[in-house]
Every structure is written in structure tokens, then in C-alpha cells.
Design an enzyme around this catalytic site. Structure first.
Site, PDB file in Angstrom:
ATOM      1  N   GLU A  28       0.959  -1.212   0.039  1.00  0.00           N
ATOM      2  CA  GLU A  28      -0.138   0.028   0.052  1.00  0.00           C
ATOM      3  C   GLU A  28       0.961   1.474   0.082  1.00  0.00           C
ATOM      4  OE1 GLU A  28      -1.793  -1.613   3.825  1.00  0.00           O
ATOM      5  OE2 GLU A  28      -1.521   0.502   4.220  1.00  0.00           O
ATOM      6  N   CYS A  79       3.575   8.372   0.109  1.00  0.00           N
ATOM      7  CA  CYS A  79       3.983   7.805   1.279  1.00  0.00           C
ATOM      8  C   CYS A  79       4.222   6.018   0.663  1.00  0.00           C
ATOM      9  CB  CYS A  79       3.425   7.587   2.475  1.00  0.00           C
ATOM     10  SG  CYS A  79       3.856   6.581   3.828  1.00  0.00           S
ATOM     11  N   CYS A 133       6.964  -6.624   7.285  1.00  0.00           N
ATOM     12  CA  CYS A 133       8.335  -6.013   8.010  1.00  0.00           C
ATOM     13  C   CYS A 133       8.396  -7.192   9.072  1.00  0.00           C
ATOM     14  CB  CYS A 133       7.665  -4.890   8.803  1.00  0.00           C
ATOM     15  SG  CYS A 133       9.130  -3.912   9.538  1.00  0.00           S
ATOM     16  N   CYS A 146       7.492  -3.940  15.809  1.00  0.00           N
ATOM     17  CA  CYS A 146       6.805  -2.764  16.674  1.00  0.00           C
ATOM     18  C   CYS A 146       5.341  -3.002  17.148  1.00  0.00           C
ATOM     19  CB  CYS A 146       6.917  -1.326  15.947  1.00  0.00           C
ATOM     20  SG  CYS A 146       8.627  -1.132  15.526  1.00  0.00           S
ATOM     21  N   CYS A 171       1.984  -1.377  15.540  1.00  0.00           N
ATOM     22  CA  CYS A 171       2.093  -1.335  13.853  1.00  0.00           C
ATOM     23  C   CYS A 171       1.284  -2.490  13.306  1.00  0.00           C
ATOM     24  CB  CYS A 171       3.532  -1.040  13.571  1.00  0.00           C
ATOM     25  SG  CYS A 171       3.665  -1.091  11.610  1.00  0.00           S
ATOM     26  N   CYS A 175      -0.114   2.671   8.717  1.00  0.00           N
ATOM     27  CA  CYS A 175       0.549   1.755   8.200  1.00  0.00           C
ATOM     28  C   CYS A 175       0.025   0.202   8.211  1.00  0.00           C
ATOM     29  CB  CYS A 175       2.066   1.354   8.927  1.00  0.00           C
ATOM     30  SG  CYS A 175       3.191   2.719   8.615  1.00  0.00           S
TER      31      CYS A 175
END
Ligand code: SAH
Length: 348
Positions: A93, A106, A113, A117, A120, A334
Site C-alpha cells: 500500500e 508515502c 516487516c 513494533c 504497527c 501503516c
């Protein structure tokens, strides 16, 4: 990077490859222009190149282009969120935002990932794969074509940890800012990291004029470890040294990102500790009320807490702003749009 990925090649590399194919150097210039200026979606659009050459390129190289799976437009502020399919079926995205000073995109740097975190959504299923330089560019190119408007700012703040995909990131930055391509000024590019210290130092030595944003989110090691697993690897002291080094090497001040989570890192004491940590550094603090993610229990700080936090920093001479929240109504945080999509696909 796949060596046959033509859009990831620099002009110099492309010239060498065209020479090997028996083509003249000016053909490489034309080809590069089609890819990075006219944003062609395939060789068939390159009508001033000989058909034989286009066919030969089609056989020798892969040409990436993204397919738009979904576009969500915010009714509140016009922000657009795109879900793109890559050639292998993975989805990423990107977000398009309109500001007074120009349009900003962005982009994602990885599929998923592995940084973990806690607040997130991108990291919930771990890392799937790195994006190639071309796939990072493609997000900007596809959005430029879809909106019909020029992009002036790029932030690498979507899904993924850019410094965990270092070589591809660097090549992407070269191509993006190249005068023969979109020629976006390095000063209009921001790369955000959760704090991979050795890579931050390496990036500093490239002496680029980009802005480095550091996702801080806490002002003590103890608190930071609760929010970000990477804090177990590098202490705040090491991080701050790396930030000072980045500034010394590049002359660019660091942006610190601080997402405010209610009753976790938004108290008066947190702001004071943060001010003490950053004292004397030429920097900027971006405060962002955390975007609640369904899978996580974190709650956004209320407006008063956010403003109070900013005030404490400002009173202590720290440059701080509260980031305007854009696209809240369209899964702005995100990885949320991709996640919803993958869940829906599973249910089908
Ligand atoms: N991996 C990089 C870049 C991607 S995340 C990094 O960590 O900086 C971009 C920014 O959004 C980071 O500051 C990240 O900590 C923050 N972020 C992620 N999820 C968030 C959420 N739910 N609410 C607010 N900020 C979030």
C-alpha cells in the site's frame, strides 16, 4: 535486485547493456526516458523505438508495473490510499497526500516487516520480501499516472523497514532523484527508520541531502523496549550518537517521530525525559497520536495530552509539531489496508 529488472538499472548501466545488445547509446537514453519520465507501463508504449528492439528488450528483461487493486479516497481531506498488486500476487500500500507545498507520496519498502513494533499493523505477519528499486518507484509512478498530478515529496514511511532493504533503497533514491528521471530533490525525500544503528551510520556516509526520520516513541530504554523490539539491540545512547553523526556528516537535522499512546508514553514525565534526551540537538519532533490497530490494545492519546506534550517540549526549546492526521477514515495507519485485504481474501 534481479539483474534483468530493467527499471532498476541506472542510465549508465542501461547504456552498457544496450551496447552489449548492439544498440546505440542514445537508445538507452530514450528507453530511460520512457521508463522514468513518461512513466510507460510497458515496452509496447515506447513507440519511437524500433519494434525489433522493443521485442528484444521484452525477451531479455522484466518490466514491472503495478496493478491497482483498490483506491480509497478520504472524504475528509482528499488523501488517497492505494493497494497495489505486484507481479507475484503480493500486495503493498501507498498513500497520496495533498499539502499546500505540493503532493506527497508515502511508499512501502517491503512486503510486511520483521521489526515487530507493537503498535504497527505491517509487522503482524512478519516479513514476506523486500521490494526492488523498481517496485518502490512504481508506487510513485502509478500514483502520478492515476492522479495526473506531479509528486513533489516522497516519504519512505509505509510498510517495511527501509534500512533493512538497504541496497535496494539506495538504488531507488538514486533513480528517484536522478535528473533524467522524475528528478525529485533529495531534500524532498524522507526515509524513516526504527533505528538500525549501523545502517544509519552507513547512510550518513553516503552524504545524501535526504531527511532521516527516526521512530523514537519513547525516551527511556525501558519504555522503548516495551514498544519496539529493536530497542533490545541498540540503546538510546547508541541511537543518539548515530543521529548526531548523521547530522555531522550531512548537515541535515533529524526528525524524531513520536507516536503518543495513552497512559504508555504520553505523560508529563515522558515529555520531560524526551526534552532532556534531545537537548542541544538540531532536530524536529513530530508528534502523532497513535493510530489504533484492531489487533493491538493501544489507545490514542487525547487532544489535551497531545497538546500538553508538545507544549512541554516547546517550552524546553525543542522544535515540536503535532502531525495533522490525514486519511484516518481510510485505514490510514501503516499496513492496515493491506491487512484488511488479506483477511477478506482468506474469508472468500
Ligand atoms: N520502519 C520504518 C518506517 C515505516 S513505519 C520506521 O519504523 O520508521 C512509519 C512510522 O509510522 C514509524 O514512525 C512507525 O513507528 C509509525 N507507526 C506505525 N504504526 C503506527 C500506528 N499504528 N500509529 C502511529 N504510528 C505508527
Amino acid at each position: 535486485m534481479e539483474t534483468k529488472d530493467i527499471k532498476s538499472l541506472t542510465l549508465t548501466e542501461l547504456k552498457a547493456q544496450m551496447e552489449d545488445m548492439g544498440e546505440k547509446p542514445f537508445r538507452a537514453v530514450q528507453l530511460y526516458e520512457w521508463m522514468h519520465r513518461k512513466l510507460a507501463r510497458g515496452f509496447d508504449e515506447m513507440t519511437n523505438l524500433p519494434l525489433a528492439m522493443r521485442e528484444q528488450c521484452g525477451e531479455s528483461y522484466t518490466y514491472t508495473a503495478l496493478r491497482i487493486v483498490k483506491v480509497q479516497e478520504s472524504a475528509v481531506d482528499g488523501t488517497k490510499k492505494y493497494l497495489f498488486a505486484l507481479h507475484d500476487g503480493n500486495v503493498v500500500e501507498s498513500v497520496w497526500m495533498r499539502y499546500q507545498h505540493g503532493n506527497s507520496v508515502c511508499i512501502s519498502s517491503q512486503v510486511g516487516c520483521r521489526m515487530g513494533c507493537r503498535f504497527c499493523a505491517s509487522t503482524l505477519d512478519g516479513l514476506v520480501r523486500n521490494l526492488t528499486p523498481a517496485e518502490m518507484l512504481d508506487q510513485i509512478y502509478a500514483i502520478t499516472l492515476e492522479t495526473g498530478e506531479r509528486v513533489s515529496n516522497v516519504v519512505v514511511m509505509g510498510s517495511g523497514e527501509p534500512l533493512d532493504n538497504y541496497e535496494n533503497l539506495l538504488r531507488f533514491l538514486m533513480l528517484l532523484t536522478d535528473e533524467n528521471g522524475l528528478h525529485i530533490s533529495q531534500r524532498n525525500v524522507t526515509v524513516s527508520t526504527c533505528g538500525l544503528v549501523p545502517m544509519m551510520r552507513k547512510l550518513a556516509q553516503e552524504k545524501l541531502q535526504i531527511t532521516l526520520a527516526l521512530s523514537l516513541h519513547a525516551a527511556t530504554d525501558e519504555k522503548r523496549r516495551k514498544l519496539m523490539p529493536i530497542a533490545n539491540q541498540y540503546t538510546l545512547a547508541e541511537l543518539m550518537e548515530a543521529c548526531i553523526f548523521y547530522f555531522e556528516q550531512t548537515g541535515r537535522r533529524i526528525t524524531f517521530e513520536y507516536s503518543l499512546v495513552r497512559d504508555v508514553n504520553d505523560m508529563r514525565q515522558d515529555a520531560e525525559t524526551l526534552a532532556a534526551l534531545l537537548r542541544g540537538q538540531n532536530c524536529h519532533v513530530n508528534l502523532i497520536p497513535v493510530n489504533p490497530v484492531r489487533e493491538r490494545a493501544y489507545v490514542q492519546s487525547d487532544r489535551r495530552a497531545v497538546e500538553g506534550f508538545a507544549k512541554i517540549l516547546q517550552e524546553r526549546g525543542i522544535n515540536a509539531t503535532v502531525r495533522r492526521e490525514l486519511g484516518r477514515d481510510i485505514d490510514g495507519a501503516c499496513g492496515q489496508l493491506r491487512r484488511r485485504f488479506l483477511e477478506d481474501r482468506q474469508e472468500d
